[in-house]
Enzyme design. Sequence first.
Site, PDB file in Angstrom:
ATOM      1  N   LYS A  35      71.703 153.552  57.002  1.00 29.84           N
ATOM      2  CA  LYS A  35      71.391 154.484  58.098  1.00 29.84           C
ATOM      3  C   LYS A  35      72.478 155.537  58.269  1.00 29.84           C
ATOM      4  O   LYS A  35      72.191 156.683  58.598  1.00 29.84           O
ATOM      5  CB  LYS A  35      71.176 153.724  59.417  1.00 29.84           C
ATOM      6  N   LYS A  51      60.326 153.335  52.751  1.00 29.13           N
ATOM      7  CA  LYS A  51      59.524 152.687  53.795  1.00 29.13           C
ATOM      8  C   LYS A  51      58.975 153.732  54.780  1.00 29.13           C
ATOM      9  O   LYS A  51      59.668 154.706  55.086  1.00 29.13           O
ATOM     10  CB  LYS A  51      60.455 151.660  54.452  1.00 29.13           C
ATOM     11  N   LYS A  68      59.255 155.580  61.653  1.00 28.44           N
ATOM     12  CA  LYS A  68      58.856 156.451  62.768  1.00 28.44           C
ATOM     13  C   LYS A  68      59.795 157.629  62.955  1.00 28.44           C
ATOM     14  O   LYS A  68      59.425 158.633  63.541  1.00 28.44           O
ATOM     15  CB  LYS A  68      58.654 155.658  64.070  1.00 28.44           C
TER      16      LYS A  68
HETATM   17  N1  AQP Z   1      57.105 150.608  56.993  1.00 23.76           N
HETATM   18  C1  AQP Z   1      57.106 149.425  57.558  1.00 23.76           C
HETATM   19  N2  AQP Z   1      56.392 148.421  57.009  1.00 23.76           N
HETATM   20  C2  AQP Z   1      56.383 147.196  57.599  1.00 23.76           C
HETATM   21  N3  AQP Z   1      57.032 146.888  58.732  1.00 23.76           N
HETATM   22  C3  AQP Z   1      57.744 147.872  59.299  1.00 23.76           C
HETATM   23  N4  AQP Z   1      58.492 147.917  60.408  1.00 23.76           N
HETATM   24  C4  AQP Z   1      59.000 149.161  60.551  1.00 23.76           C
HETATM   25  N5  AQP Z   1      58.586 149.938  59.565  1.00 23.76           N
HETATM   26  C5  AQP Z   1      57.810 149.172  58.761  1.00 23.76           C
HETATM   27  C6  AQP Z   1      58.678 146.795  61.326  1.00 23.76           C
HETATM   28  O1  AQP Z   1      58.465 147.289  62.638  1.00 23.76           O
HETATM   29  C7  AQP Z   1      59.423 146.751  63.531  1.00 23.76           C
HETATM   30  C8  AQP Z   1      60.117 147.938  64.172  1.00 23.76           C
HETATM   31  O2  AQP Z   1      61.440 147.780  64.285  1.00 23.76           O
HETATM   32  P1  AQP Z   1      62.398 148.910  64.853  1.00 23.76           P
HETATM   33  O3  AQP Z   1      61.711 149.779  65.833  1.00 23.76           O
HETATM   34  O4  AQP Z   1      63.609 148.175  65.335  1.00 23.76           O
HETATM   35  O5  AQP Z   1      62.873 149.832  63.682  1.00 23.76           O
HETATM   36  P2  AQP Z   1      62.695 149.931  62.156  1.00 23.76           P
HETATM   37  O6  AQP Z   1      62.443 148.619  61.505  1.00 23.76           O
HETATM   38  O7  AQP Z   1      63.857 150.693  61.626  1.00 23.76           O
HETATM   39  O8  AQP Z   1      61.347 150.766  62.118  1.00 23.76           O
HETATM   40  P3  AQP Z   1      61.168 152.304  61.855  1.00 23.76           P
HETATM   41  O9  AQP Z   1      59.772 152.640  62.169  1.00 23.76           O
HETATM   42  O10 AQP Z   1      61.658 152.644  60.488  1.00 23.76           O
HETATM   43  O11 AQP Z   1      62.094 152.959  62.952  1.00 23.76           O
HETATM   44  P4  AQP Z   1      63.312 153.960  62.830  1.00 23.76           P
HETATM   45  O12 AQP Z   1      62.782 155.143  62.131  1.00 23.76           O
HETATM   46  O13 AQP Z   1      63.696 154.227  64.243  1.00 23.76           O
HETATM   47  O14 AQP Z   1      64.414 153.279  62.043  1.00 23.76           O
HETATM   48  C9  AQP Z   1      60.300 145.798  62.715  1.00 23.76           C
HETATM   49  O15 AQP Z   1      59.793 144.484  62.835  1.00 23.76           O
HETATM   50  C10 AQP Z   1      60.120 146.290  61.291  1.00 23.76           C
HETATM   51  O16 AQP Z   1      60.287 145.263  60.315  1.00 23.76           O
END
Ligand code: AQP
Length: 337
Positions: A115, A200, A203
Amino acid sequence: MKRILSCMQPTNRLQLGNYLGALRNWVALQDEEGGKNECLYGVVDLHAITVPHNPLALAQATRETAAAYIAAGVDPKRSYIFVQSSVPAHCQLSWLFTTQTPMGWLNRMTQFKDKAGKNKEKASVGLYSYPILMAADILIYKATHVPVGEDQKQHLELARDIAGSFNEKFNSGKEFFIPPEPYIMGTATRVMSLRDGTQKMSKSAESDMTRINLTDDADTIANKIKKAKTDAGVVPHNDGECEGRPEAANLIGIYAALADQTKEQVMQEYGGQQFSGFKSALVDLSVAKLSPITSRMSELMSDSAEIDAILKAGAEKANELAKPTLEETIKLMGFWS
Ligand code: AQP
């Protein structure tokens, strides 16, 4: 009885990966074991501010994340939905753990490296110590199980190490904090970016075209899927033909997850066809599955009083569960009180 904790960051609108990889499993966990699991689902806004955030958008993103949980099927009567910052014990416990965690443990965390990227010097200390706050999120409730994706496994291991080391140092090795177990969901799908099948879906990725948001309408979903990257070949017939074709494999995986089918079933039906036809079928399926969630979210967002009342009740319960753990921790660490 299992006490399950899982959370998402209100960093932006939730996307299809959040739904297929986590949220829909949260809903299933409510019904597992004849409905006996105690489920806590947090909106972790204190984690969301470890990267630059917009103060004018945070509260709304927090409500919208909670609305997505409910619209996807999390039942606030059976599960607790709460906002992390409304339970001060998360931060308090996190500081206590921060003072006890060796730097070497944090230096091993690969997500910080991913990150922070090349801007390590400019990344916030909060992003670096994020896994300690996550350990506090889990341990403050003495959660027994945490559903985790691949990228969070290392953080959960750290939470287990922090629990074990606290028990050794301050409770004569007897269990006070419960080392949480990872909960691997059989149906969790890792969804990749629509523009690059090796990344991946996320969001907070810069381009909105890389993801399907849970708030996207039918036309937007259609446009994004039609423009999704594929290759010059036809739809693969089997796993072997998916080798080296991450974008094709991703679309098949999304279809399979939404249709509750195996990838083999999908490839049996569509293998050998042009991607244009397969994409049209994927648009229809995505719209059919996601539009009830989108409409319910928009209903919930039109009355923020309802969401706020749910979050207030969730916070009351979460504070009630967290309080004795924090009090006991403070006592075990020898503070004056
Ligand atoms: N692409 C993905 N496929 C499967 N699972 C996913 N998760 C996120 N993206 C995918 C799961 O969603 C949950 C969200 O966790 P988070 O909000 O703590 O952040 P993250 O995992 O880092 O998700 P994002 O969407 O990628 O957010 P940002 O962009 O803010 O870093 C977790 O259970 C994750 O496994």
